[in-house]
Design a protein around this motif. Structure first.
Motif, mmCIF file in Angstrom:
data_model
loop_
_atom_site.group_PDB
_atom_site.id
_atom_site.type_symbol
_atom_site.label_atom_id
_atom_site.label_comp_id
_atom_site.label_asym_id
_atom_site.label_seq_id
_atom_site.Cartn_x
_atom_site.Cartn_y
_atom_site.Cartn_z
ATOM 1 N N LEU A 149 32.230 102.186 37.136
ATOM 2 C CA LEU A 149 32.663 103.422 36.468
ATOM 3 C C LEU A 149 31.475 103.924 35.661
ATOM 4 C CD1 LEU A 149 36.090 102.013 35.217
ATOM 5 C CD2 LEU A 149 35.750 103.527 37.183
ATOM 6 N N GLU B 72 32.807 107.726 30.962
ATOM 7 C CA GLU B 72 34.200 107.813 30.500
ATOM 8 C C GLU B 72 35.087 108.564 31.484
ATOM 9 O OE1 GLU B 72 34.270 109.875 26.847
ATOM 10 O OE2 GLU B 72 33.614 108.158 25.670
ATOM 11 N N THR C 17 36.310 106.397 34.180
ATOM 12 C CA THR C 17 37.363 105.485 33.700
ATOM 13 C C THR C 17 38.696 106.235 33.631
ATOM 14 O OG1 THR C 17 35.731 104.279 32.389
ATOM 15 C CG2 THR C 17 38.038 103.912 31.820
ATOM 16 N N LEU D 290 35.089 93.150 24.213
ATOM 17 C CA LEU D 290 35.390 94.054 23.092
ATOM 18 C C LEU D 290 34.682 95.376 23.375
ATOM 19 C CD1 LEU D 290 34.762 91.821 19.939
ATOM 20 C CD2 LEU D 290 36.860 93.090 20.401
ATOM 21 N N GLY D 291 35.386 96.450 23.204
ATOM 22 C CA GLY D 291 34.773 97.766 23.370
ATOM 23 C C GLY D 291 34.472 98.141 24.814
ATOM 24 N N GLY E 222 36.635 99.354 27.007
ATOM 25 C CA GLY E 222 37.353 100.547 27.449
ATOM 26 C C GLY E 222 38.824 100.325 27.769
ATOM 27 N N SER F 267 41.449 100.270 25.719
ATOM 28 C CA SER F 267 42.291 101.254 25.016
ATOM 29 C C SER F 267 42.040 102.652 25.582
ATOM 30 C CB SER F 267 41.983 101.264 23.514
ATOM 31 O OG SER F 267 42.302 100.022 22.954
ATOM 32 N N PHE F 268 40.799 102.932 25.902
ATOM 33 C CA PHE F 268 40.444 104.231 26.479
ATOM 34 C C PHE F 268 41.189 104.429 27.806
ATOM 35 C CE2 PHE F 268 37.905 107.023 29.089
ATOM 36 C CZ PHE F 268 37.561 108.042 28.217
ATOM 37 N N ASP G 255 48.609 95.321 22.400
ATOM 38 C CA ASP G 255 47.290 94.761 22.116
ATOM 39 C C ASP G 255 47.530 93.447 21.376
ATOM 40 O OD1 ASP G 255 44.813 94.005 21.268
ATOM 41 O OD2 ASP G 255 44.213 95.990 20.558
ATOM 42 N N GLU H 285 46.526 94.716 26.487
ATOM 43 C CA GLU H 285 45.163 94.318 26.123
ATOM 44 C C GLU H 285 45.216 92.903 25.548
ATOM 45 O OE1 GLU H 285 42.771 97.262 24.001
ATOM 46 O OE2 GLU H 285 44.322 98.748 24.375
ATOM 47 N N PRO I 165 24.595 101.805 32.829
ATOM 48 C CA PRO I 165 25.003 102.660 31.719
ATOM 49 C C PRO I 165 26.520 102.871 31.606
ATOM 50 C CG PRO I 165 24.384 104.018 33.580
ATOM 51 C CD PRO I 165 24.265 102.590 34.034
ATOM 52 N N GLY I 166 27.315 102.184 32.387
ATOM 53 C CA GLY I 166 28.763 102.431 32.364
ATOM 54 C C GLY I 166 29.559 101.156 32.204
ATOM 55 N N ARG I 167 30.540 100.997 33.055
ATOM 56 C CA ARG I 167 31.418 99.823 32.998
ATOM 57 C C ARG I 167 31.670 99.315 34.420
ATOM 58 N NH1 ARG I 167 30.281 100.881 28.426
ATOM 59 N NH2 ARG I 167 31.725 101.200 26.676
#
Ligand SMILES: Nc1ncnc2c1ncn2[C@@H]1O[C@H](COP(=O)(O)OP(=O)(O)OP(=O)(O)O)[C@@H](O)[C@H]1O
Ligand SMILES: [Mg+2]
Length: 167
Positions: free
Chosen positions: A15, A18, A21, A50-51, A53, A55-56, A93, A121, A144-146
């Motif tokens: 991905l 954002e 995603t 952590l961080g 994505g 929750s995003f 979560d 989560e 640069p992504g996920r």
């Protein structure tokens, strides 16, 4: 419950940003709705850094059904529920859970008894009490992504992912 015959191979998806995603979350939301499998309940585990994505991803999934909905972080409340006409989306979560038994006090089993899609989560923290996953998604940083790994862990999960060829 995890059925070894139902476990699919992991698919790995990159991905780049954002938007990618959010698009993936919408695609999964569409398949969940079209399949009708929410009637039995669908458990989607969201694992990873952590961080990364989680929750995003959850916000994009929920807002596909409820576009004007403010999506609050369930970090402190553990669970936030959103009623959509066909089913309820439970966003959990479990990061702050000290013991999986705490889920019993939150009556999570009762919540998960009607038509629902649950996005969880940090599901590792609820192991033993939380129902098993139909689908497991793992998000990790990959600059640069996920990187997203996707796996079906039940017959329903397999059916769900199988209905979208490009997944
Ligand atoms: N494909 C992507 N590429 C780059 N950034 C992304 C991508 N997808 C999501 N993000 C960003 O990653 C950040 C992740 O935040 P988020 O709170 O969703 O992480 P999280 O996995 O829920 O973390 P936690 O484990 O702390 O709950 C957000 O700011 C979001 O904009
Ligand atoms: Mg989060």
């Amino acid at each position: 419950m995890t059925n070894s015959k139902a476990v699919s191979e992991k698919q790995v998806i990159f991905l780049e940003d954002e938007t990618a995603t959010a698009q993936f979350a919408v695609k999964l939301a569409q398949v969940c709705e079209a399949s009708g499998l929410y009637e039995k309940g669908l458990m989607i585990y969201l694992k990873g850094d952590l961080g990364a994505g989680k929750s995003f991803f959850s916000r994009a999934f929920i807002q596909y059904f409820l576009p004007d909905q403010k999506v609050k972080s369930p970090t402190y409340t553990i669970v936030e529920s959103y009623n959509f006409c066909k089913f309820t989306i439970h966003h959990l979560d479990l990061y702050r859970l000290c013991d999986p038994e705490e889920l019993e006090y939150l009556a999570v089993r009762d919540l998960l008894s009607k038509s629902y899609v649950a996005l969880v989560e940090w599901p590792q923290k609820g192991e033993g009490v939380l129902p098993g996953a139909d689908i497991e998604i793992t998000l990790n940083h990959k600059q640069p992504g996920r990187q997203l790994e996707l796996q079906a862990l039940s017959t329903e999960g397999r059916q769900l992912l199988g209905s979208v060829p490009e997944f």
